[in-house]
Design a protein around this motif. Sequence first.
Motif, PDB file in Angstrom:
ATOM      1  N   ASP A 258       0.780  -1.313  -0.033  1.00 33.13           N
ATOM      2  CA  ASP A 258       0.029  -0.033   0.284  1.00 33.13           C
ATOM      3  C   ASP A 258       0.726   1.387   0.117  1.00 33.13           C
ATOM      4  O   ASP A 258       0.254   2.594   0.145  1.00 33.13           O
ATOM      5  N   LEU A 259       2.180   1.235  -0.180  1.00 32.74           N
ATOM      6  CA  LEU A 259       3.190   2.286  -0.076  1.00 32.74           C
ATOM      7  C   LEU A 259       2.642   3.581  -1.349  1.00 32.74           C
ATOM      8  O   LEU A 259       2.698   4.663  -0.704  1.00 32.74           O
ATOM      9  N   GLY A 260       2.028   3.114  -2.118  1.00 28.50           N
ATOM     10  CA  GLY A 260       1.604   4.107  -3.161  1.00 28.50           C
ATOM     11  C   GLY A 260       0.298   5.111  -2.512  1.00 28.50           C
ATOM     12  O   GLY A 260       0.025   6.025  -3.317  1.00 28.50           O
ATOM     13  N   GLU A 261      -0.183   4.510  -1.542  1.00 33.74           N
ATOM     14  CA  GLU A 261      -1.396   5.448  -0.985  1.00 33.74           C
ATOM     15  C   GLU A 261      -1.104   6.007   0.226  1.00 33.74           C
ATOM     16  O   GLU A 261      -2.030   6.660   0.914  1.00 33.74           O
ATOM     17  N   ILE A 262       0.176   6.112   0.603  1.00 34.32           N
ATOM     18  CA  ILE A 262       0.363   6.884   1.865  1.00 34.32           C
ATOM     19  C   ILE A 262      -0.319   8.473   1.704  1.00 34.32           C
ATOM     20  O   ILE A 262      -0.166   9.169   0.601  1.00 34.32           O
ATOM     21  N   ASP A 263      -0.725   9.053   2.778  1.00 31.42           N
ATOM     22  CA  ASP A 263      -0.928  10.387   3.216  1.00 31.42           C
ATOM     23  C   ASP A 263       0.185  11.398   3.397  1.00 31.42           C
ATOM     24  O   ASP A 263       0.816  11.017   4.448  1.00 31.42           O
TER      25      ASP A 263
ATOM     26  N   ALA B 241      -0.038  21.994  15.591  1.00 29.61           N
ATOM     27  CA  ALA B 241      -0.022  22.000  14.341  1.00 29.61           C
ATOM     28  C   ALA B 241      -1.360  21.765  13.506  1.00 29.61           C
ATOM     29  O   ALA B 241      -1.723  22.538  12.664  1.00 29.61           O
ATOM     30  N   VAL B 242      -2.051  20.972  14.235  1.00 31.25           N
ATOM     31  CA  VAL B 242      -3.523  20.505  13.747  1.00 31.25           C
ATOM     32  C   VAL B 242      -4.498  21.724  13.821  1.00 31.25           C
ATOM     33  O   VAL B 242      -5.077  22.304  13.078  1.00 31.25           O
ATOM     34  N   HIS B 243      -4.236  22.560  15.039  1.00 27.76           N
ATOM     35  CA  HIS B 243      -5.106  23.570  15.271  1.00 27.76           C
ATOM     36  C   HIS B 243      -4.654  24.910  14.189  1.00 27.76           C
ATOM     37  O   HIS B 243      -5.579  25.361  13.648  1.00 27.76           O
ATOM     38  N   MET B 244      -3.268  25.015  14.116  1.00 29.67           N
ATOM     39  CA  MET B 244      -2.947  26.144  13.187  1.00 29.67           C
ATOM     40  C   MET B 244      -3.029  25.878  11.727  1.00 29.67           C
ATOM     41  O   MET B 244      -3.427  26.882  10.885  1.00 29.67           O
ATOM     42  N   LEU B 245      -2.851  24.568  11.351  1.00 31.64           N
ATOM     43  CA  LEU B 245      -2.965  24.512   9.847  1.00 31.64           C
ATOM     44  C   LEU B 245      -4.327  23.711   9.534  1.00 31.64           C
ATOM     45  O   LEU B 245      -4.485  23.609   8.400  1.00 31.64           O
ATOM     46  N   GLY B 246      -5.124  23.416  10.233  1.00 32.12           N
ATOM     47  CA  GLY B 246      -6.362  22.931  10.115  1.00 32.12           C
ATOM     48  C   GLY B 246      -6.180  21.276   9.553  1.00 32.12           C
ATOM     49  O   GLY B 246      -6.854  20.820   8.539  1.00 32.12           O
ATOM     50  N   LEU B 247      -5.456  20.558   9.994  1.00 31.56           N
ATOM     51  CA  LEU B 247      -4.922  19.207   9.323  1.00 31.56           C
ATOM     52  C   LEU B 247      -5.936  18.295   9.443  1.00 31.56           C
ATOM     53  O   LEU B 247      -6.168  17.279   8.393  1.00 31.56           O
ATOM     54  N   ASP B 248      -6.804  18.457  10.172  1.00 31.17           N
ATOM     55  CA  ASP B 248      -7.871  17.402  10.647  1.00 31.17           C
ATOM     56  C   ASP B 248      -8.672  17.612   9.249  1.00 31.17           C
ATOM     57  O   ASP B 248      -9.782  16.657   9.149  1.00 31.17           O
ATOM     58  N   ASP B 249      -8.857  18.657   8.756  1.00 36.21           N
ATOM     59  CA  ASP B 249      -9.827  18.972   7.628  1.00 36.21           C
ATOM     60  C   ASP B 249      -9.200  18.595   6.390  1.00 36.21           C
ATOM     61  O   ASP B 249      -9.931  18.750   5.391  1.00 36.21           O
ATOM     62  N   LYS B 250      -8.074  18.108   6.371  1.00 33.06           N
ATOM     63  CA  LYS B 250      -7.417  17.693   5.262  1.00 33.06           C
ATOM     64  C   LYS B 250      -6.814  16.352   5.123  1.00 33.06           C
ATOM     65  O   LYS B 250      -5.873  16.211   4.408  1.00 33.06           O
ATOM     66  N   GLY B 251      -7.463  15.714   6.104  1.00 29.68           N
ATOM     67  CA  GLY B 251      -7.403  14.211   5.857  1.00 29.68           C
ATOM     68  C   GLY B 251      -6.484  13.591   7.047  1.00 29.68           C
ATOM     69  O   GLY B 251      -6.192  12.378   6.784  1.00 29.68           O
ATOM     70  N   VAL B 252      -5.765  14.218   7.739  1.00 26.59           N
ATOM     71  CA  VAL B 252      -5.030  13.863   8.869  1.00 26.59           C
ATOM     72  C   VAL B 252      -5.891  13.325  10.168  1.00 26.59           C
ATOM     73  O   VAL B 252      -6.693  14.316  10.647  1.00 26.59           O
ATOM     74  N   ALA B 253      -5.679  12.098  10.544  1.00 26.71           N
ATOM     75  CA  ALA B 253      -6.813  11.471  11.396  1.00 26.71           C
ATOM     76  C   ALA B 253      -6.190  12.042  12.802  1.00 26.71           C
ATOM     77  O   ALA B 253      -5.056  12.158  13.002  1.00 26.71           O
ATOM     78  N   ILE B 254      -7.351  12.323  13.608  1.00 25.85           N
ATOM     79  CA  ILE B 254      -7.122  12.931  14.792  1.00 25.85           C
ATOM     80  C   ILE B 254      -7.664  11.909  15.945  1.00 25.85           C
ATOM     81  O   ILE B 254      -8.604  11.019  15.605  1.00 25.85           O
ATOM     82  N   VAL B 255      -7.317  12.209  17.341  1.00 27.87           N
ATOM     83  CA  VAL B 255      -7.832  11.187  18.298  1.00 27.87           C
ATOM     84  C   VAL B 255      -9.288  11.380  18.486  1.00 27.87           C
ATOM     85  O   VAL B 255     -10.141  10.272  18.640  1.00 27.87           O
ATOM     86  N   GLY B 256      -9.856  12.622  18.432  1.00 37.43           N
ATOM     87  CA  GLY B 256     -11.188  12.874  18.320  1.00 37.43           C
ATOM     88  C   GLY B 256     -11.519  12.970  19.891  1.00 37.43           C
ATOM     89  O   GLY B 256     -10.715  13.202  20.882  1.00 37.43           O
ATOM     90  N   HIS B 257     -13.028  12.912  20.064  1.00 38.13           N
ATOM     91  CA  HIS B 257     -13.581  13.358  21.497  1.00 38.13           C
ATOM     92  C   HIS B 257     -13.049  12.248  22.580  1.00 38.13           C
ATOM     93  O   HIS B 257     -12.881  11.139  22.120  1.00 38.13           O
ATOM     94  N   ILE B 258     -12.524  12.941  23.691  1.00 34.12           N
ATOM     95  CA  ILE B 258     -12.164  12.209  24.895  1.00 34.12           C
ATOM     96  C   ILE B 258     -12.997  12.761  25.898  1.00 34.12           C
ATOM     97  O   ILE B 258     -13.220  13.742  26.382  1.00 34.12           O
TER      98      ILE B 258
END
Length: 563
Positions: A170-175, A212-229
Motif C-alpha cells: 500500500d506504499l503508493g497510497e500513503i497520505d 500543528a493541527v489547530h494552526m494548519l487545520g490538518l484534521d480537515d485535510k485528511g490527517v486522522a486525530i484522536v477525536g472526542h475524549i
Amino acid sequence: MSVPVFTSLRGYRGAWVRPDVIAGLTVWAVLVPEALAYASIAGVPPVVGLYAAVPALVLYALAGSSRHLVVGPMSATAALSAAIVTPLAGADGGRYIALTAALAVCTGIVGLLAGLIRLGFIASFISGPVLKGFIVGLALVIIIGQVPKLLGLHKHEGNFFEQAWGILSDLGEIDWRTTVIGALSLALVLAVRRWLPMVPGALLAVVLGIAAVHMLGLDDKGVAIVGHIDAGLPQFGMPTGLDLGDYLELLGPAVGVVLIGFAEGLGAAKTYAAKAGYQVDPNRELLGLGAANIGSGLSSGMVVNGSLSKTAVNGGAGAKTQLSGLVVAGLTILTLLFLTGLFEKLPEATLAAVVIAAVIELVDFAALRRLYGVWTGLLGGIYGHAARADFVAAMAALLGVLLFDTLPGLLIGIGVAVLLLVYRASQPHVAELGKSGSLWVDKARHADLPTRPDLLVVRVESGLFFANADFVREHIEALCTESTRLVVLDAETSPSLDVTAADMLLDLRKELARKRIDFRIARSVAQFGAELGSAVVGATPIQVYPTVAEAAADLPDSGKEHP
C-alpha cells in the motif's frame, strides 16, 4: 496474613518532598501521552489509559515494596490484552471495552492470590533469553501495527509478516501530510531522548502535534486525530454486560499477563533497588501488581504492570519514595477533569510515533547477537549445549510472536523455558578429572595434565535424578577405554540423588564389572550418601571413600602416568 502498607513512606524526611514532587511532575509528562498511546494498542479509547493509571499508581504505592517502580499501562501487556480480548469480543465495541476491564480484574485476582501463597519464585522459571526473545518479538509486532497510523494507511490484519507485506503493498497510497507529521514526531521524540534525556520528548511531540493541527487545520485535510475524549472521572464498579462465564474464560490468559507483567516489573524494581541500596520482596510485588490491576479494572481501565522506562525517568529525576507516584496520580486526575479537551486534536500519527519511540528500545538485537556469540565463541566448547539452548529458546519465542501473534508466542516462550530447564537438567556437564598437585580438576580446562590410562575420575556437575541418570551412565561408559581398571565418581558436586539414579549407579557397577573395571564413589555429601544407602538394601554396597586419592590408593602401580 497482615500486609504492611505504604512501606516506602515510612521514616519519610522533609528533604525528600522536593525531589519526589519534581520526579512526579516529570513522570506525569511522560505518562499521559504514553497512557493514551498504550490504550490504543489495547484497542480501547485513549482515555482508558488514564483511567487505569490513577488507581494503579495509588494501589501499588499502598501494597508494593519498591520505592521507585512506576505502575501503569505498558506496551507488552497492552498488546497481550488486545490479543486476548479481540477473539472474545468480536465486533461489539462495548463488549470489547468491558472485557478489557474484566481482564484487568482477573489479572489482579491472579496476582493477589499468587502473592498471598508466596509464588514470587515463579519469575525464576522464565529464563532471560526466552523473555528477551519474547519482548523483541512483541516490540516488532507493536511497531508494525503502528506504522499504518504513521503513514495514513489502512491496517491489514494477520501476523507480523502479513502486516508488513500489506504495508509494502500500500506504499503508493500513503497520505503525505500524515507521514510528515508522524516522521517529524518520531524524529523529535528520539532526538530529545538522545540529547536531552531529562526533557519529556513524548509530551513535547504531543503538544507540537496538537498545535500543528489547530494552526494548519490538518484534521480537515485528511490527517486522522484522536477525536472526542470523555472528561471527568471513570465509572467505578464491575464491568457491565458480562457474566461469570466471561470471567472464567479470562482467568487462564490472565496468568500469562501476570507472568510477563511481573517479570518486567520485578526487573525494573530490582534494578533501582540495587542502585538505592534496599531490597524488594517478590511476593509483595505480586500483591502490588494484583491490587493495581483490580483497581484499574474497577475503574474502567486496562491491564497494568511496572514500567522500566518510566521507572528510569522516576529514578533519574531523583525520586526517593512512592510519593512521586502519588503526585503522578493526582496530576492525572487533574488531567481527566480539566485537560482532556486539549488532547482531542492530537494526530493519530503523533500517537503512533510516541508508541514506536517507546518500544523501539526493546528491539534488542544486540542481546540476541550476544547469545549467538556465546554459542559460537570461546565458551561454546565447554558450555555448547547450554549456550545453544539459550539462543534457540530466544529465537523460538521471537518467531512464535511474529508468526502466531502475541498470546500463542507467550505460550511458546513459557513452554520453551520449561523445556530448556528440563534439557539442561537432563544433560549435565560430566567432567573427566586429572590431578593437579593435590587437586582433581577438569581436564577440559587443563589439557596439559598428566593422565593415567587405567584410572578414570569423573565428576557430575548436577544432582543425579531420573531425567539425567541414563545420560550420565552413557557418558561415563563412553569415557572408559580398554586400559581402564578403576572408575571413581567424585560426588562432591552432586548434592542429591533419587532412587532411579541410585539404581543406575548399581547397574553401572555391574556393567563395568563385566569389563573387569571396578567402580567407587568419593566425597559423597550427606543426602547423596543417605539415598545411596537406602537404594542398596539387599545388594552389595558401592564402596564410598572420603577422597579421590583414597579411592584410587590400592590401584596397582602398573598404570603409569603419562604426560
